[in-house]
Enzyme design. Structure first.
Site, PDB file in Angstrom:
ATOM      1  CB  CYS A 112      18.192  30.662   0.491  1.00 27.62           C
ATOM      2  SG  CYS A 112      17.874  30.544  -1.363  1.00 27.62           S
ATOM      3  CG  HIS A 113      22.620  30.583  -1.531  1.00 23.84           C
ATOM      4  ND1 HIS A 113      21.261  30.742  -1.847  1.00 23.84           N
ATOM      5  CD2 HIS A 113      23.836  29.857  -2.566  1.00 23.84           C
ATOM      6  CE1 HIS A 113      21.766  29.693  -3.450  1.00 23.84           C
ATOM      7  NE2 HIS A 113      22.894  29.335  -3.142  1.00 23.84           N
TER       8      HIS A 113
END
Lengths: 189, 189
Positions: A112-113
């Site tokens: 994800c991030h």
């Protein structure tokens, strides 16, 4: 596959780490036999979120980053969550810790991030990886090659895009952690 | 100073824009006489936060990004908030809108995590700016020069780091918006 005897570290921010990106990889490697250590920025409990903003669970921190060394672990998991990933990249201790896994050729799973910490640690250059779509530009500007796949494995570096990719991500990190050191992982450190 | 007759746009994410970085610049330019238009990704109300995660206020969106054109405005304000800035950079319409202000040499004020939209719009190269500290690396990798000051003004581009810098930021954007077009602003577009 078995991770018996392997020590795996998983990072968590004080607030803002994405709940299933923390719990599911943690459970997957524990189920495979690994000893998992939750590493936070501060003692006490960390608060996760879902959808980047909504409060989810509370989890105890096993060890603070100041007292943690990559030498004590066989692999590392870095969850996302926009704010959680942003808080992790803000810590110089976290960035040094992440960098050391690469320098030591140890497998790392990031979702994800989460790859913002890799950008901050300068270990992205020449590597192929994926991430949440908004992190793509930051990865490319750091010299990485970004691809849009549910799970990408580049010689010890396992990456995925969102919680939807967790089944593929969890399966692949267990495989990479079992394989052990990947000397080529150190080439971007 | 007067912004009478000037039309200023301010961006807001559906959720996650940092409350004071939205309200204070908006009030400052309105107080100076500008007509302010709140531009969102969706119709209805947007929810702000404080400290990146805690729910704060709800504000009506005046116009959605799909129907907005930089040609209708004299200046642009981009607030931060980690999640809000991440949601703004995810919108191709927002990125095209931001890019057009630079191409048209119009002044732009950006604070905190807001510069991620500038990185995404490829308008950072060769510019001097500041941001929330975690965005520094992404700005530098995009070719920008990052400095640690409460307010940086580079020929129409005004940037600040956190809500603490708002007094300096608000004062400077009013000044730049009054000056009007800065042809050199277009050099990085």
């Amino acid at each position: 596959m078995s991770l018996e005897g392997r020590n795996i570290a998983i990072l968590i921010a004080p607030r803002g780490t994405e709940e299933p990106e923390f719990t599911e990889p943690k459970e997957a490697v524990a189920k495979a036999g690994a000893t998992v250590t939750v590493i936070g920025l501060e003692d006490g409990e960390a608060e996760t979120v879902t959808g980047d903003l909504d409060p989810a669970g509370r989890y105890p921190v096993d060890r603070t980053i100041g007292g943690a060394s990559a030498a004590d672990f066989d692999g590392l998991i870095i969850p996302g969550g926009c704010v959680g990933a942003d808080k992790l990249r803000a810590s110089g201790d976290v960035i040094a810790f992440v960098h050391d896994f690469f320098a030591q050729g140890k497998p790392v799973g990031v979702i994800c991030h989460g790859p913002w910490t890799l950008v901050e640690a300068d270990v992205v250059k020449g590597r192929t990886l994926t991430s949440y779509p908004t992190v793509r530009k930051d990865i490319e500007n750091a010299g990485g090659r970004w691809v849009d796949e549910e799970c990408v494995c580049d010689q010890g570096l396992v990456t995925s895009r969102t919680p939807k990719d967790l089944p593929a991500f969890c399966s692949k990190i267990v495989e990479e952690f079992e394989e052990g050191r990947h000397p080529a992982q150190a080439r971007s450190a």
